[in-house]
Design a protein around this motif. Structure first.
Motif, PDB file in Angstrom:
ATOM      1  N   LYS A   1     -33.950  -3.136  -7.339  1.00  0.00           N
ATOM      2  CA  LYS A   1     -34.403  -2.272  -6.249  1.00  0.00           C
ATOM      3  C   LYS A   1     -34.444  -3.032  -4.920  1.00  0.00           C
ATOM      4  O   LYS A   1     -34.031  -2.517  -3.879  1.00  0.00           O
ATOM      5  CB  LYS A   1     -35.777  -1.689  -6.586  1.00  0.00           C
TER       6      LYS A   1
ATOM      7  N   SER B   1     -37.317  -4.430 -10.520  1.00  0.00           N
ATOM      8  CA  SER B   1     -37.872  -4.838  -9.223  1.00  0.00           C
ATOM      9  C   SER B   1     -36.845  -5.636  -8.435  1.00  0.00           C
ATOM     10  O   SER B   1     -36.744  -5.500  -7.208  1.00  0.00           O
ATOM     11  CB  SER B   1     -39.149  -5.654  -9.424  1.00  0.00           C
TER      12      SER B   1
ATOM     13  N   LEU C   1     -35.041   4.289 -10.280  1.00  0.00           N
ATOM     14  CA  LEU C   1     -34.308   3.165  -9.716  1.00  0.00           C
ATOM     15  C   LEU C   1     -33.992   3.387  -8.247  1.00  0.00           C
ATOM     16  O   LEU C   1     -34.117   2.476  -7.433  1.00  0.00           O
ATOM     17  CB  LEU C   1     -33.006   2.943 -10.495  1.00  0.00           C
TER      18      LEU C   1
ATOM     19  N   ASP D   1     -34.803   4.743  -4.817  1.00  0.00           N
ATOM     20  CA  ASP D   1     -35.857   5.255  -3.948  1.00  0.00           C
ATOM     21  C   ASP D   1     -35.255   5.868  -2.688  1.00  0.00           C
ATOM     22  O   ASP D   1     -34.150   5.500  -2.276  1.00  0.00           O
ATOM     23  CB  ASP D   1     -36.802   4.116  -3.531  1.00  0.00           C
TER      24      ASP D   1
ATOM     25  N   LEU E   1     -32.890   4.117   0.939  1.00  0.00           N
ATOM     26  CA  LEU E   1     -31.891   3.072   0.724  1.00  0.00           C
ATOM     27  C   LEU E   1     -30.837   3.139   1.827  1.00  0.00           C
ATOM     28  O   LEU E   1     -30.560   4.213   2.371  1.00  0.00           O
ATOM     29  CB  LEU E   1     -31.214   3.250  -0.633  1.00  0.00           C
TER      30      LEU E   1
END
Length: 199
Positions: A142, A139, A168, A170, A173
């Motif tokens: 990310k 978390s 990892l 998404d 980005l």
């Protein structure tokens, strides 16, 4: 482009399956990772990362796991010296745990911080010290990737497909270029990769 202050790098370390997952659907199921965790390439990879780090940054779940396990390694008969060195580093270094639910500090040299990861990193960057090492806290990693606050991305790629589970990387980005600064192939087809953010 992110401005860095204080000269401190943010270094993130994660293990990924070949199909891009960092955990199974049940994140407590770590069995898929264990055959690869005790290899020379994994141990040397971690040793190189913590050598220049003076702060560990963790999410609450990983803090509870890491800080519940690693101190027990110190002084254990037959333990690999690299594992003991990491355990001693983790116990002895400054630790920042991001949490909105912890109300006490059960570990030495630990601060609990209730703020977004990027804000916590901005505070740390404004202080003196070595690298800020984010240890397998998905978390946190990310959030820092989304904020373009990662300077060094260290990955251990394990030769398995998990088929499902959280990823990892998404969509959405920030566009970024990375330089490959080291690559090591190890036992069982494990790859240790380190990339630096081009700014």
């Amino acid at each position: 482009m992110t401005e860095q202050t204080g000269g401190r790098r943010v270094v993130t370390n994660m293990s990924l399956s070949l199909d891009g997952h960092y955990a199974r659907r049940d994140p407590r199921d770590m069995g898929w990772m264990m055959p690869y965790a005790h290899t020379d390439v994994a141990r040397d990879h971690l040793a190189a990362l913590h050598a220049s780090a003076t702060t560990a940054l963790l999410g609450r779940v990983n803090a509870e796991g890491f800080l519940g396990f690693w101190p027990t390694v110190i002084g254990t008969e037959g333990v690999d010296p690299r594992d003991e060195a990491f355990a001693k580093w983790l116990v002895g270094t400054d630790k920042v745990v991001l949490s909105s639910t912890l109300d006490g500090v059960p570990w030495e040299r630990t601060a609990i911080v209730d703020k977004p990861a990027s804000d916590a990193v901005a505070d740390l960057r404004s202080t003196e010290g070595g690298d800020i090492l984010v240890l397998s806290s998905a978390s946190v990693v990310k959030a820092l990737l989304a904020a373009d606050e990662v300077d060094r991305l260290a990955l251990t790629v394990l030769p398995v497909f998990l088929g499902d589970g959280p990823r990892l990387f998404d969509d959405g980005l920030p566009a970024a270029q990375w330089d490959l600064v080291s690559q090591t192939a190890g036992e069982h087809g494990t790859l240790a990769l380190v990339y630096d953010r081009v700014r």
